[in-house]
Structure formats: structure tokens, C-alpha cells
Design a protein around this motif. Sequence first.
Motif, PDB file in Angstrom:
ATOM      1  N   ILE A  55       0.838  -1.197   0.000  1.00 35.41           N
ATOM      2  CA  ILE A  55       0.000   0.000   0.000  1.00 35.41           C
ATOM      3  C   ILE A  55       0.873   1.248   0.000  1.00 35.41           C
ATOM      4  CG2 ILE A  55      -1.640   1.358   1.368  1.00 35.41           C
ATOM      5  CD1 ILE A  55      -2.831  -1.278   2.346  1.00 35.41           C
ATOM      6  N   VAL A  56       0.652   2.102  -0.970  1.00 39.89           N
ATOM      7  CA  VAL A  56       1.323   3.405  -1.011  1.00 39.89           C
ATOM      8  C   VAL A  56       0.233   4.463  -0.906  1.00 39.89           C
ATOM      9  CG1 VAL A  56       2.788   4.971  -2.344  1.00 39.89           C
ATOM     10  CG2 VAL A  56       3.181   2.497  -2.461  1.00 39.89           C
ATOM     11  N   ARG A  57       0.321   5.331   0.102  1.00 45.77           N
ATOM     12  CA  ARG A  57      -0.713   6.351   0.286  1.00 45.77           C
ATOM     13  C   ARG A  57      -0.108   7.605   0.899  1.00 45.77           C
ATOM     14  NH1 ARG A  57      -1.734   6.603   5.650  1.00 45.77           N
ATOM     15  NH2 ARG A  57      -1.555   4.738   6.959  1.00 45.77           N
ATOM     16  N   GLU A  58      -0.863   8.663   0.831  1.00 46.24           N
ATOM     17  CA  GLU A  58      -0.447   9.917   1.456  1.00 46.24           C
ATOM     18  C   GLU A  58      -0.657   9.824   2.971  1.00 46.24           C
ATOM     19  OE1 GLU A  58       0.912  12.697  -0.034  1.00 46.24           O
ATOM     20  OE2 GLU A  58       1.056  11.292  -1.738  1.00 46.24           O
ATOM     21  N   PRO A  59       0.169  10.529   3.745  1.00 47.35           N
ATOM     22  CA  PRO A  59      -0.019  10.523   5.201  1.00 47.35           C
ATOM     23  C   PRO A  59      -1.383  11.107   5.586  1.00 47.35           C
ATOM     24  CG  PRO A  59       2.129  11.431   4.611  1.00 47.35           C
ATOM     25  CD  PRO A  59       1.354  11.307   3.337  1.00 47.35           C
ATOM     26  N   LEU A  60      -1.932  10.610   6.676  1.00 51.23           N
ATOM     27  CA  LEU A  60      -3.223  11.065   7.182  1.00 51.23           C
ATOM     28  C   LEU A  60      -3.031  12.008   8.370  1.00 51.23           C
ATOM     29  CD1 LEU A  60      -5.087   7.623   7.134  1.00 51.23           C
ATOM     30  CD2 LEU A  60      -5.378   9.496   5.505  1.00 51.23           C
ATOM     31  N   PHE A  61      -3.793  13.107   8.356  1.00 58.05           N
ATOM     32  CA  PHE A  61      -3.750  14.077   9.460  1.00 58.05           C
ATOM     33  C   PHE A  61      -5.173  14.352   9.956  1.00 58.05           C
ATOM     34  CE2 PHE A  61      -0.154  14.834   6.639  1.00 58.05           C
ATOM     35  CZ  PHE A  61       0.908  14.807   7.529  1.00 58.05           C
ATOM     36  N   ASP A  62      -6.047  13.358   9.794  1.00 56.48           N
ATOM     37  CA  ASP A  62      -7.454  13.548  10.135  1.00 56.48           C
ATOM     38  C   ASP A  62      -7.747  13.144  11.582  1.00 56.48           C
ATOM     39  OD1 ASP A  62      -6.980  10.886   9.723  1.00 56.48           O
ATOM     40  OD2 ASP A  62      -8.743  10.498   8.486  1.00 56.48           O
ATOM     41  N   GLU A  63      -9.030  13.145  11.955  1.00 56.27           N
ATOM     42  CA  GLU A  63      -9.437  12.822  13.316  1.00 56.27           C
ATOM     43  C   GLU A  63     -10.493  11.724  13.300  1.00 56.27           C
ATOM     44  OE1 GLU A  63     -10.852  16.256  15.367  1.00 56.27           O
ATOM     45  OE2 GLU A  63      -9.008  17.426  15.043  1.00 56.27           O
ATOM     46  N   VAL A  64     -10.424  10.855  14.301  1.00 60.07           N
ATOM     47  CA  VAL A  64     -11.464   9.850  14.505  1.00 60.07           C
ATOM     48  C   VAL A  64     -11.832   9.830  15.987  1.00 60.07           C
ATOM     49  CG1 VAL A  64     -10.800   8.390  12.555  1.00 60.07           C
ATOM     50  CG2 VAL A  64      -9.766   7.986  14.805  1.00 60.07           C
ATOM     51  N   GLU A  65     -12.987   9.248  16.286  1.00 61.95           N
ATOM     52  CA  GLU A  65     -13.410   9.176  17.685  1.00 61.95           C
ATOM     53  C   GLU A  65     -12.585   8.132  18.450  1.00 61.95           C
ATOM     54  OE1 GLU A  65     -15.575  10.344  21.054  1.00 61.95           O
ATOM     55  OE2 GLU A  65     -15.220  11.283  19.097  1.00 61.95           O
ATOM     56  N   ILE A  66     -12.418   6.948  17.830  1.00 67.38           N
ATOM     57  CA  ILE A  66     -11.595   5.921  18.476  1.00 67.38           C
ATOM     58  C   ILE A  66     -10.767   5.171  17.453  1.00 67.38           C
ATOM     59  CG2 ILE A  66     -13.521   4.240  18.482  1.00 67.38           C
ATOM     60  CD1 ILE A  66     -12.219   3.103  21.115  1.00 67.38           C
ATOM     61  N   PHE A 119      -7.992 -10.906  17.033  1.00 66.95           N
ATOM     62  CA  PHE A 119      -9.281 -11.117  17.696  1.00 66.95           C
ATOM     63  C   PHE A 119      -9.620  -9.977  18.654  1.00 66.95           C
ATOM     64  CE2 PHE A 119      -9.392 -16.015  17.157  1.00 66.95           C
ATOM     65  CZ  PHE A 119     -10.171 -15.880  16.019  1.00 66.95           C
ATOM     66  N   GLY A 120      -8.621  -9.444  19.383  1.00 71.16           N
ATOM     67  CA  GLY A 120      -8.892  -8.364  20.329  1.00 71.16           C
ATOM     68  C   GLY A 120      -9.433  -7.130  19.637  1.00 71.16           C
ATOM     69  N   GLY A 121      -8.736  -6.691  18.593  1.00 69.61           N
ATOM     70  CA  GLY A 121      -9.176  -5.514  17.854  1.00 69.61           C
ATOM     71  C   GLY A 121     -10.505  -5.744  17.165  1.00 69.61           C
ATOM     72  N   LEU A 122     -10.669  -6.940  16.582  1.00 70.83           N
ATOM     73  CA  LEU A 122     -11.926  -7.254  15.900  1.00 70.83           C
ATOM     74  C   LEU A 122     -13.100  -7.264  16.870  1.00 70.83           C
ATOM     75  CD1 LEU A 122     -10.602 -10.094  13.586  1.00 70.83           C
ATOM     76  CD2 LEU A 122     -11.585  -7.938  12.786  1.00 70.83           C
ATOM     77  N   LEU A 123     -12.898  -7.843  18.040  1.00 69.73           N
ATOM     78  CA  LEU A 123     -13.970  -7.877  19.034  1.00 69.73           C
ATOM     79  C   LEU A 123     -14.286  -6.482  19.549  1.00 69.73           C
ATOM     80  CD1 LEU A 123     -12.971 -11.157  20.854  1.00 69.73           C
ATOM     81  CD2 LEU A 123     -15.263 -10.658  19.997  1.00 69.73           C
ATOM     82  N   ALA A 124     -13.240  -5.675  19.763  1.00 68.42           N
ATOM     83  CA  ALA A 124     -13.482  -4.297  20.193  1.00 68.42           C
ATOM     84  C   ALA A 124     -14.293  -3.559  19.139  1.00 68.42           C
ATOM     85  CB  ALA A 124     -12.155  -3.589  20.453  1.00 68.42           C
ATOM     86  N   GLY A 125     -13.890  -3.716  17.863  1.00 69.99           N
ATOM     87  CA  GLY A 125     -14.631  -3.058  16.787  1.00 69.99           C
ATOM     88  C   GLY A 125     -16.066  -3.541  16.708  1.00 69.99           C
ATOM     89  N   ALA A 126     -16.261  -4.848  16.849  1.00 66.14           N
ATOM     90  CA  ALA A 126     -17.611  -5.421  16.773  1.00 66.14           C
ATOM     91  C   ALA A 126     -18.494  -4.904  17.897  1.00 66.14           C
ATOM     92  CB  ALA A 126     -17.526  -6.943  16.823  1.00 66.14           C
ATOM     93  N   ARG A 127     -17.998  -4.943  19.113  1.00 67.65           N
ATOM     94  CA  ARG A 127     -18.814  -4.502  20.258  1.00 67.65           C
ATOM     95  C   ARG A 127     -19.045  -2.993  20.225  1.00 67.65           C
ATOM     96  NH1 ARG A 127     -21.082  -9.202  20.775  1.00 67.65           N
ATOM     97  NH2 ARG A 127     -19.780 -10.833  21.708  1.00 67.65           N
ATOM     98  N   ALA A 157     -22.660  -1.075  19.953  1.00 65.32           N
ATOM     99  CA  ALA A 157     -23.017  -0.009  20.907  1.00 65.32           C
ATOM    100  C   ALA A 157     -23.359   1.303  20.202  1.00 65.32           C
ATOM    101  CB  ALA A 157     -21.872   0.216  21.888  1.00 65.32           C
ATOM    102  N   GLY A 158     -23.286   1.298  18.874  1.00 61.40           N
ATOM    103  CA  GLY A 158     -23.658   2.491  18.112  1.00 61.40           C
ATOM    104  C   GLY A 158     -22.519   3.449  17.841  1.00 61.40           C
ATOM    105  N   ILE A 159     -21.284   3.029  18.077  1.00 64.27           N
ATOM    106  CA  ILE A 159     -20.120   3.882  17.803  1.00 64.27           C
ATOM    107  C   ILE A 159     -19.767   3.740  16.325  1.00 64.27           C
ATOM    108  CG2 ILE A 159     -17.774   4.483  18.491  1.00 64.27           C
ATOM    109  CD1 ILE A 159     -19.867   4.655  20.772  1.00 64.27           C
ATOM    110  N   LYS A 160     -19.807   4.829  15.602  1.00 63.29           N
ATOM    111  CA  LYS A 160     -19.605   4.778  14.150  1.00 63.29           C
ATOM    112  C   LYS A 160     -18.204   5.175  13.706  1.00 63.29           C
ATOM    113  CE  LYS A 160     -24.505   5.659  13.193  1.00 63.29           C
ATOM    114  NZ  LYS A 160     -25.493   6.568  12.582  1.00 63.29           N
ATOM    115  N   ASP A 161     -17.601   6.140  14.390  1.00 63.08           N
ATOM    116  CA  ASP A 161     -16.334   6.715  13.930  1.00 63.08           C
ATOM    117  C   ASP A 161     -15.155   5.918  14.482  1.00 63.08           C
ATOM    118  OD1 ASP A 161     -14.549   8.379  12.727  1.00 63.08           O
ATOM    119  OD2 ASP A 161     -14.870  10.089  14.062  1.00 63.08           O
TER     120      ASP A 161
END
Length: 599
Positions: A55-66, A73-81, A85-89
Motif C-alpha cells: 500500500i502506497v498512500r499519502e499521510p493522514l492528518f485527520d481525526e477519529v473518535e476511536i 481477535f482483540g481488535g476485531l472484538l473491540a470493533g464489533a462490540r 453499541a452504536g459507535i460509528k467513527d
Amino acid sequence: MSDAALDLGFDPDALREKYRQERDKRIRQDGNEQYQEVKGEFAHYVEDPYVEEEIVREPLFDEVEIAIIGGGFGGLLAGARLREAGIKDIRMIEKGADFGGTWYWNRYPGAACDIESYVYLPLLEELDFMPERKFTQGPEILEHCRRIARHYDLYDNACLQTEVTEMHWDEASGMWIIHTNHGDRMKARFVAMSNGPLNRPKLPGIPGIETYKGHSFHTSRWDYDYTGGSSKGNLTGLKDKVVGVIGTGATAVQCVPHLGEAAKQLYVFQRTPSSIDVRNDQPTDVEWYKSQQPGWHKHRMENFNTLVSGGFAEEDLVNDGWTEIVRNILLLMRIEKNKNLTPEELAAKAELADFQKMEQVRARAEAIVKDPNVAESLKPYYRQFCKRPCFHDDYLETFNRPNVTLVDTQGKGVERVTETSVIANGQEYPVDCLVFATGFEVGTDYVRRSGYELYGRDGVTLTDKWKDGAETFQGFHSRGFPNCFFMGTLQSAFTANFPHALNEQAIHIAHLMKKAQDGNIRRMEATQEAEDAWVDLICKLARMGERFYAECTPGYYNNEGQNELRNPKNTSYGGKSERFFKILEDWREEGDMKGLEIS
């Protein structure tokens, strides 16, 4: 009733002495320092062989909630839950080219889960997914990881092939600035760190390892271009090769049968034998699966966890080698007609049940392996949970092959490596290819294993904050590092079925984020009092298991035999994992977020 009166078929005192002797000859003064850090001239051992297109891409300087760091599995489960819970960002950040974590990296032949699929694989009910087998294989697990990511839209806004290099807390904005190898300086209000407990491969610090000129690789970066074949074996590239394997833990147990089948000659260099119990893998009974009632998955996971954690349940739903010790304890208690044992008496019965189990494991090696000397070398003399027990139906049989040689180093390990050979027991073994089945760093510094430094309030680093041991509240929060959630086993629950613990952590993080979203909470941080109290509890509970681990043969569970040097702060919650999960559940139900400063 005495041990002798129970007619155990063995002498407990003699076994205790044998265990002590076997442990003592494996004790090393260098402990965790015996392993070579994979960097510099060894960095090629951790390169990604599975990337199809960089992957070649430009650097990101944006914002996200989490931001969630880690796509296992840990990250996937966190994302799933969080999605539930209605967290979109949400932004997932993963150094691999796809989701999967352990199962992205470990694609060696024979890779499969060693706990039954129906409790190991997460989110089975949510995705209405049925594993093919009782012990599902690596490719199916990797695909299930991708299925989870697709189902919960975690590919959206994800940064794959992206490695975090450092994180800085920005007090002015109340956000974390995440630096990566792509030049990113992205911001996140909250961060969940799911780096994984087994994510940093380790090499043995054997003298001369850097001089070896033959082909070599670590099992977590399997080189199919060299070996041929696939995760199912058929390693045709090895038919005229002499191969050496260093390591006889859980990974080697799964890949050695395929290497033995394919190689012209295979040398397996052993320091400590693994416990090899019956696997008895079989296809999933579709009718059984269809008959399960809603909530079956959670119930089965909890039943298994209770039993392998030393608790008691009315029924053993999994009923395999993992839960057999508890069944043995119950049998001993029934024989004695005594259900009101003191903790000391219960510990004594657990030891006898453990001896029974390991006698059975040793008898199995003797029954399967034809050469009595080799069979004796493959017998493990330690308590079952001193090391992660293994379950396989072909590993022991492999040592009956004429082209397979077990090189038992009697606990000393390999002496040195030359340009062409491995030296063990004073003998030279020339090898064309050297496979390191040497596992992952466990007892080393948290930041070293993570691969990046955290700079919290006032620029204090996590390395500095934790220089005398980890300091957290409930394993999730560390004062001075607001809005940062730690996932893993550190000061949190440890259970043989790790995805179960990760799921409980993910549920808790989703609860915290939902609270933040609904209450417009911009910042949460552990109070000093709550953190101090939790650390005190962790240290107190750590002392309860000191004798057991001190008597164990060296391994990553007991700081490579230096349990007395292990910082009690750097341990898991020492009570039963189900008790830890109940602590979190009760805390959520109280609803006042006690122990956290909120703004």
C-alpha cells in the motif's frame, strides 16, 4: 484416606522429586535474556511474506473518535462490540496486510486452534457461522477474522499495512496523536491498544546464530516459496533437504509432522518436551450445531472457562483433555466421600489429579513411540499447566519415521550454530534449512513488545511510568494516559481460551465508549486511588500462585524459571477469570464510573 490407599498406581513423592530434578537442570541464569531480539541483522525474520501488493498512500492528518490498534481477535472484538453499541467513527490500524492477527502471521503447515472451535472462535452466533471441524484449521480461522471485519464494516476507514511508531497525548485538543510508518499524524479521541500477547517473534540467543548461511525462517513467517506446499502440508520443496527445527512447543507440535513427512532428514532439537494429549479432531456434527438454542455460545464458553480455571460445573460440555483434571478431582472427592475440603486439601487433590493426568500423557508417549529411549525423552515431567498443554494425534508418531531424529539436549538447549550446522550435545548436525519454532516474546517490557512508545500527560512515557512494574486500573486504564484502553492479560484476566477474555474486555470498552458518547464525555482517566488499590490487589493475588510457578519447569508462565524475579505488578489478575469478569460486570451495573475522573 492416604495417597497409597487410593491405589494411584504411582508414588507422588517420587514424582515430586523427579519434577524437581527436571526443573533444576533447565534453570538458566539469563532468564528472558536468553532470547535474541528480532531487529537489526535479524529484522528479516519479521518481514511480511504475505503482502501481495504494498500500500502506497499519502499521510493522514485527520481525526477519529476511536482508533483500535491491532487487527487480531482483540481488535476485531473491540470493533464489533463498539459497532453494536452504536459507535460509528472507528479506525482500525493493523501492521499486516489484512485482519487476523495471530492467524494472519501464523500460516505454518498444520496450524489450527488447540481449543475446540465452538468455544475458541468468537462471534459464532452473531455471524451464524459453523466451523468445519472441532479443531478448525488456520485458513478457516483467518477467513473468519475477515468475515467479522466485513460484517461489522471494519474495513471502512481502516489503515492496513500500517505500523504505529509512537503516540503522543495532546492536552490542548484532548486527543491522541498517532504516528505511523506512513508518516501519519492522525488524531483519535480514544485509543484501544490490542497489540496481542503473542505478536513479537523471538529467536534463541544461541552463539553463532547470525553466522548461519543456510536457509532459515521463523514459523510465524513460513516460507512456502522454499518449502512448497500449503497449510495442509505437501512440502515438496523439502524432499532433498536436511531440515532442523529448534523448539518443541505448541507450534512445532503442529508443523513437525508435515516436516517429517516431507524432508529428506529432519532433526528436532528439544530442550523440554511438550505434553502431547489426544486431539481426536472430527468434523462438526451439523445436526448438533443446528440444535443449539440461542445463547449456547456464551454458555459453552463460560462452562469451559469455569472448568479450566479450576471451578466446578454441573456438566462438562466440552469434555476433553483441557477439562479432565477437574473431572479427576471430582472422582477423588467421590472416592473419599468428602466434599468439604479446605483450600490446602483441595490443592493436594488437584496435585494428585494432575499427576494422574500427566502419567496418562507419559504413558501415551511410551505406547506410541517405538524407540524406548526416544519415548522417554518425549515424556514431560511437570504439572500440566506449567506449559501450555498440546493436543495432537500425529506428532508422537512422527518420531517413528526413519528420517526423523529427536535431538534431546537434556534441558540444556542447542550449544551453538555454525555457517552450516547446529551443534548440540557436542555433536554437529549439518542442515540445509533451519526453522525457528521458538515462539513469541512474553516476559519482556510492554513497550518493547508493542513496538512503540506512548507519551502521556506532560510528556511522561509509558516506559517511565511502568519502570517499576505496570500500574493500571482494572487492566484498562493507566493514570497519566487519558482515553487509552489497554487490552491483553496484563493486570487483567488470564484464561486458556484467550478470545473469551478479549470478548469481555471488548464489551467493557464498548460500555465506556457508549457512556462517553451519551454523556458527551471528552476525557476519562483513572484516579490515583483506584489505580493504587488495583495494583495492590494484583500484587496480593500474584503471591497465591508463587509456589506453583516456582516448582514449574522454566517457560514463559514463570519468567523462564526466574519466578522470584518476576515483578508481581506485571502479572495477570491472580483470581479466577470468571471472578474478574464479574468485577467488570458489577462495575458497569453500578453505573457511577467509580475510579475514573470524567470531564
